[in-house]
Design an enzyme around this catalytic site. Structure first.
Site, PDB file in Angstrom:
ATOM      1  CG  ASP A   1      -1.867   4.808   3.968  1.00  0.00           C
ATOM      2  OD1 ASP A   1      -1.929   5.175   2.778  1.00  0.00           O
ATOM      3  OD2 ASP A   1      -2.591   5.288   4.862  1.00  0.00           O
TER       4      ASP A   1
ATOM      5  CE  LYS B   1      -7.925   1.828  -1.111  1.00  0.00           C
ATOM      6  NZ  LYS B   1      -6.723   2.543  -0.711  1.00  0.00           N
TER       7      LYS B   1
ATOM      8  CG  HIS C   1      -1.918   1.116   1.236  1.00  0.00           C
ATOM      9  ND1 HIS C   1      -3.249   0.917   1.548  1.00  0.00           N
ATOM     10  CD2 HIS C   1      -1.801   2.437   0.987  1.00  0.00           C
ATOM     11  CE1 HIS C   1      -3.890   2.065   1.478  1.00  0.00           C
ATOM     12  NE2 HIS C   1      -3.034   3.014   1.153  1.00  0.00           N
TER      13      HIS C   1
ATOM     14  CG  HIS D   1     -10.117   4.536   2.914  1.00  0.00           C
ATOM     15  ND1 HIS D   1      -8.926   5.156   3.234  1.00  0.00           N
ATOM     16  CD2 HIS D   1     -11.020   5.005   3.794  1.00  0.00           C
ATOM     17  CE1 HIS D   1      -9.118   5.970   4.271  1.00  0.00           C
ATOM     18  NE2 HIS D   1     -10.386   5.903   4.623  1.00  0.00           N
TER      19      HIS D   1
ATOM     20  CG  HIS E   1      -5.303   2.283   5.564  1.00  0.00           C
ATOM     21  ND1 HIS E   1      -6.654   2.176   5.755  1.00  0.00           N
ATOM     22  CD2 HIS E   1      -5.147   3.133   4.506  1.00  0.00           C
ATOM     23  CE1 HIS E   1      -7.273   2.919   4.858  1.00  0.00           C
ATOM     24  NE2 HIS E   1      -6.391   3.502   4.089  1.00  0.00           N
TER      25      HIS E   1
ATOM     26  CG  HIS F   1      -0.890   7.033  -1.176  1.00  0.00           C
ATOM     27  ND1 HIS F   1      -2.094   7.047  -1.856  1.00  0.00           N
ATOM     28  CD2 HIS F   1      -1.142   6.407   0.000  1.00  0.00           C
ATOM     29  CE1 HIS F   1      -3.031   6.474  -1.115  1.00  0.00           C
ATOM     30  NE2 HIS F   1      -2.478   6.064   0.017  1.00  0.00           N
TER      31      HIS F   1
END
Ligand code: NCD
Ligand code: ZN
Ligand code: ZN
Length: 345
Positions: free
Chosen positions: A248, A100, A14, A137, A175, A16
């Protein structure tokens, strides 16, 4: 007491990586420690087509410094109008590893997210059929639900019914931050797993709010009370194959976090393995670190384990107050702290 540990090279399930100039700045931090990463698609505009996923993957590879061995695994961003055909095509072509679910307005970059899971039901049915994992999420966005309860309410209202109705769908509950999430994942079959971040193993909500408001400890889902942190530490270090590493890492420029309305997201890529290993060490579970970091994720995704190895040594490391990602100042997780393990490569 072991003074060094050598394990299969880990993956980060995970991440970004952002886009544009800052991509070039943050990517090496992840590529230095991890062989592969699940790259989140919450860009603007979101990555919702095969063409957009392939183009983003090309930009990541172009930004990778020469000599670094790293493979980005791309993810499709589910929108209300997503075409199941497009997902299936992307999966078949090897562009999209997973898709996602962002509930609309739940977190950073979720404005194009799903307003009601009923809208993506055909896409989810197709994903279950072709074995394409759904990454979630897991927070509701209802204004009457307290921000600290939004994950637990999401499980009851959305995730539990979804998993019951689509028993073949592979789901990664991303997460996770609560004991309710740990319990839920443990109660599901092997098709449901979870990622756990370093911050949710290290901090509870006091870190954000005691002695002043601390924007660099703020991410979503927000850190909860201590009993939840302890439940996550137990789950992560248990050796159970349902739990694996997903940082994350979510870089935001310092000025956008130190603001009247600061962005959600913690930049933990620079010292991710050091941070996780310290937790396993504190819990007396160093021998279970490799499963969490390098084995459980590939097993869930049906991918081979990495051949290369990495080593961490017991040694103090001072985390800088600020890092520069291609000219963007970003405050890393653990800024100004001393960690007890050093990544030796
Ligand atoms: C993430 C981001 O900044 O993209 N922020 C965060 O607080 N975790 C989005 C997300 O993963 O929810
Ligand atoms: Zn999220
Ligand atoms: Zn994220």
């Amino acid at each position: 007491m072991a003074d060094s540990i050598t394990i299969r090279r880990p993956d980060d399930w995970h991440v970004h990586l952002r886009d544009g100039d800052v991509l070039k700045g943050v990517l090496p931090y992840t590529a230095r420690q991890f062989a592969r990463a699940i790259v989140m698609p919450n860009l603007s505009p979101p990555i919702s087509t095969v063409a957009a996923g392939a183009a983003y993957r090309d930009r990541i590879m172009a930004a990778l410094p020469a000599g670094m061995d790293f493979t980005p695994l791309m993810v499709a961003y589910l929108t209300d109008g997503i075409d199941p055909e497009e997902l299936a095509r992307g999966h078949a072509q090897g562009v999209f590893t997973a898709a996602k679910l962002y509930p609309a307005h739940a977190t950073t970059g979720s404005a194009h997210g799903v307003t009601d899971v009923a809208h993506i039901r055909p896409a989810l049915e197709r994903m279950a059929l072709i074995g394409m994992p759904l990454l979630v999420h897991g927070e509701v966005t209802d204004h009457d639900v307290d921000v600290f309860d939004r994950e637990a309410v999401f499980i009851a209202r959305i995730l539990a019914p979804l998993v019951r109705d689509l028993p073949d769908l592979k789901v990664v509950f991303e997460h996770i931050t609560t004991e309710e999430a740990v319990r839920f994942v443990l109660g599901c079959g092997p098709n449901v797993a979870a990622t756990i971040t370093p911050q949710h193993l290290h901090i509870n909500r006091n870190a954000m709010l005691v002695g002043g408001i601390r924007p660099h400890a703020y991410c979503l889902p927000v850190a909860k009370r201590e009993k939840h942190r302890l439940a996550l530490r137990t789950a992560a270090t248990s050796g159970n194959a349902k739990f694996f590493l997903g940082t994350d890492t979510a870089p935001h420029a310092r000025h956008l976090k130190e603001a009247a309305c600061g962005c959600a997201g913690i930049f933990n890529a620079p010292y991710a393995l050091e941070s996780y290993l310290q937790v396993f060490d504190e819990e007396g579970a160093i021998e279970r670190f490799e499963a969490f970091a390098s084995l459980n994720g590939p097993a869930f995704y049906g991918l081979p384990v990495n051949k290369a190895t990495i080593t961490l040594e017991r040694s103090e490391v001072c985390v800088p107050e600020v890092l520069h990602a291609n000219d963007t100042a970003i405050v890393p997780f653990h800024a100004g702290e001393v960690l007890t393990w050093r990544f030796a490569g």
